[in-house]
Design a protein around this motif. Structure first.
Motif, PDB file in Angstrom:
ATOM      1  N   ARG A   1      29.803  -0.259  -1.231  1.00  0.00           N
ATOM      2  CA  ARG A   1      30.951   0.050  -0.366  1.00  0.00           C
ATOM      3  C   ARG A   1      32.121  -0.906  -0.525  1.00  0.00           C
ATOM      4  O   ARG A   1      33.272  -0.494  -0.440  1.00  0.00           O
ATOM      5  CB  ARG A   1      30.506   0.059   1.110  1.00  0.00           C
ATOM      6  CG  ARG A   1      29.514   1.153   1.428  1.00  0.00           C
ATOM      7  CD  ARG A   1      29.043   1.058   2.875  1.00  0.00           C
ATOM      8  NE  ARG A   1      28.279  -0.172   3.105  1.00  0.00           N
ATOM      9  CZ  ARG A   1      27.692  -0.497   4.248  1.00  0.00           C
ATOM     10  NH1 ARG A   1      27.805   0.329   5.295  1.00  0.00           N
ATOM     11  NH2 ARG A   1      27.002  -1.611   4.370  1.00  0.00           N
ATOM     12  N   ARG A   2      31.845  -2.193  -0.751  1.00  0.00           N
ATOM     13  CA  ARG A   2      32.923  -3.188  -0.766  1.00  0.00           C
ATOM     14  C   ARG A   2      32.706  -4.196  -1.883  1.00  0.00           C
ATOM     15  O   ARG A   2      31.571  -4.559  -2.191  1.00  0.00           O
ATOM     16  CB  ARG A   2      32.976  -3.926   0.584  1.00  0.00           C
ATOM     17  CG  ARG A   2      33.274  -3.025   1.762  1.00  0.00           C
ATOM     18  CD  ARG A   2      33.285  -3.802   3.061  1.00  0.00           C
ATOM     19  NE  ARG A   2      31.967  -4.343   3.408  1.00  0.00           N
ATOM     20  CZ  ARG A   2      31.022  -3.652   4.053  1.00  0.00           C
ATOM     21  NH1 ARG A   2      31.241  -2.395   4.405  1.00  0.00           N
ATOM     22  NH2 ARG A   2      29.862  -4.204   4.346  1.00  0.00           N
TER      23      ARG A   2
ATOM     24  N   ASP B   1      27.142  -6.235   2.240  1.00  0.00           N
ATOM     25  CA  ASP B   1      27.232  -4.802   1.942  1.00  0.00           C
ATOM     26  C   ASP B   1      25.837  -4.270   1.585  1.00  0.00           C
ATOM     27  O   ASP B   1      25.510  -4.043   0.418  1.00  0.00           O
ATOM     28  CB  ASP B   1      28.213  -4.567   0.798  1.00  0.00           C
ATOM     29  CG  ASP B   1      28.425  -3.078   0.515  1.00  0.00           C
ATOM     30  OD1 ASP B   1      27.980  -2.254   1.335  1.00  0.00           O
ATOM     31  OD2 ASP B   1      29.030  -2.752  -0.515  1.00  0.00           O
TER      32      ASP B   1
END
Length: 494
Positions: A72-73, A79
């Motif tokens: 996601r990041r 994460d």
């Protein structure tokens, strides 16, 4: 021939990977490195297909949860997401989640395995985690220490680990230790076929493990071999799903190994091919039954330094490209390139893998973008051993630009240049006095030739042609963008 590498578990009679009781969670690596390519395809694509294959043979009475990290990041060690709980029995839902993954971030292996163990309530019931990772822990934690902790606190906790396209060195050691410390198994997959095979073993229905019996085996190999080469030799003995043959350090416990594979793919004539360790020293080739219960044969062998060389100019320019020549072992995990002078074998700046090209290898390699003292290196198994080195000085980047003093808007401008040709260097238009982040139009510096053509800005006024390396302008030349006679003028640039 399959070349899945494994380290045996600590216990004498290992459980099969799919537990007959309790629940399991698949922990899947979706960090940025999963965009890496194998045989022209991304590793995340190959992982999706391998998981699909695993689910087809996963026992119908077994549930399987899903924990994913790095999807996601970027740069975020937190994460980690449990996409499906351990009681999930919906194969389609798991497939759909895996197919939607987009690799982005870090590799928090330790925290992800801990999250999976907690979701499994590992202190209350039998629990199995299946980890697939293509890299080492990047979030200042120790998977090995976690394995010992979970083994100590859990009722019956097991971590089975698949290292996907994993280099020799710290990454492999971390994951091997995680598996071993929990009584699990470490499997290594170096390509798509081996990943599918490894996950297929994860899904295999449990079968009883027979008690070991005395067996005879023989190994016909030389007494000495060069490090990091591939050794083909003769071997005879029992063939089975948990018997293996491979290298181990002399005097190491019987179940330990460095490189090897199971005996199932042995050819009828008994020929075996193994990767030789990259560090010289005294070793054994072992024929091991049931992953450590009995050594049926052992052969002492000395690994000697390979004949390796690496060469290039004594002085190079920052941000340029240089041709290196090398001789020595070839393979997908040996490389030549630049590293900071005096640092460990794992230090790396730029380089190229050693692909088979005959007696000598040549490769074009990007030079470092910062001036200073460096080394050309020939490194075995990505970070295991420096086989050859040579000092090199990297000097400040410089360049020259030649072009017209004026140009009409939005017309092609031919530019002659001299300067470094490293990856990412570009020539383009910038505002007067601007930097590499203020481009108006640009083109990468080509590998060949000494000129290129770039379209002039649409606005009229004063600009500069700039030669940019690592966002730094190393040469600039003023140019006026003026309308053709009789053409309407536009706003001038500052």
């Amino acid at each position: 021939m399959s070349r899945i590498r494994r380290v045996a578990a600590a216990s004498l009679l290992l459980p099969t990977l799919a537990a007959s009781a309790g629940q399991s969670v698949l922990v899947l690596d979706a960090s940025g490195s999963m965009w890496g390519r194998l045989d022209g395809r991304t590793k995340i694509e190959l992982a999706r297909e391998a998981v699909d294959g695993m689910l087809q043979s996963w026992p119908q009475d077994e549930t399987l949860g899903l924990v994913v990290y790095g999807h996601r990041r970027k740069g975020d060690c937190t994460d980690i997401e449990t996409l499906l709980a351990p009681d999930n029995a919906d194969r389609d839902a798991l497939q759909a989640q895996v197919r939607q993954l987009t690799p982005k971030g870090m590799t928090p292996i330790t925290a992800s395995v801990r999250a999976a163990a907690q979701a499994l309530k590992f202190t209350e019931q039998k629990a199995t985690v299946i980890l697939v990772s293509d890299g080492e822990e990047t979030c200042n934690a120790d998977p090995c220490a976690l394995g010992a902790e979970l083994e100590d606190l859990g009722v019956d906790f097991t971590a089975n680990v698949i290292g996907f396209d994993l280099p020799e060195g710290r990454a492999r050691e971390q994951l091997q230790c995680l598996a071993r410390s929990t009584g699990g198994r470490y499997l290594e997959a170096r390509d798509a076929a081996e990943l599918s095979e490894a996950l297929g073993e994860v899904a295999a229905a449990p079968t009883p493990t027979p008690a070991p019996t005395a067996a005879s085996a023989a190994i016909d190999a030389p007494a000495e071999v060069e490090a990091a080469s591939r050794l083909e030799f003769g071997a005879k003995g029992p063939v089975g799903p948990r018997h293996w043959i491979g290298f181990a350090a002399a005097g190491a416990p019987d179940a330990d190994y460095i490189s090897g594979h199971y005996t199932r793919p042995l050819a009828a004539e008994g020929q075996v091919t193994l990767d030789v360790p990259g560090t010289p020293g005294d070793y054994e080739i072992r024929y091991v039954l049931d992953e450590g219960t009995q050594v049926a044969a052992r052969h002492a062998i000395k690994v000697v330094p390979p004949a390796t060389t690496v060469d290039g100019p004594a002085t190079v320019m920052a941000g340029d490209r240089v041709q290196l020549t090398a001789s020595g072992p070839v393979g997908d995990t040996h490389w030549i390139g630049f590293a900071p002078a005096g640092e460990s074998a794992g230090a790396y700046i730029t380089g190229s893998y050693i692909r088979p090209q005959g007696a000598q290898t040549t490769a074009m390699v990007n030079t470092p973008k910062t001036p200073g003292s460096y080394e050309y290196r020939y490194v075995l198994y990505e970070s295991q051993e420096i086989a050859a080195r040579k000092p090199v000085t990297v000097t400040e980047a410089s360049a020259e630009l030649e072009g017209p003093a004026t140009s009409a808007p939005s017309t092609p401008v031919e530019i002659a240049f001299r300067g470094p040709r490293g990856e990412g260097n570009w020539i383009g238009f910038i505002p007067v006095g601007g930097d590499g982040g203020e481009y108006v139009g640009w083109s990468y510096v080509p590998d060949q030739g000494d000129s290129l053509t770039i379209e002039a800005p649409a606005e009229t006024g004063a600009f500069e042609l700039a030669y940019v390396v690592d966002s730094r302008v190393i040469a600039r030349r003023r140019i006026e963008i003026a309308p053709l006679p009789g053409a309407p003028s536009t706003e001038t640039a500052p």
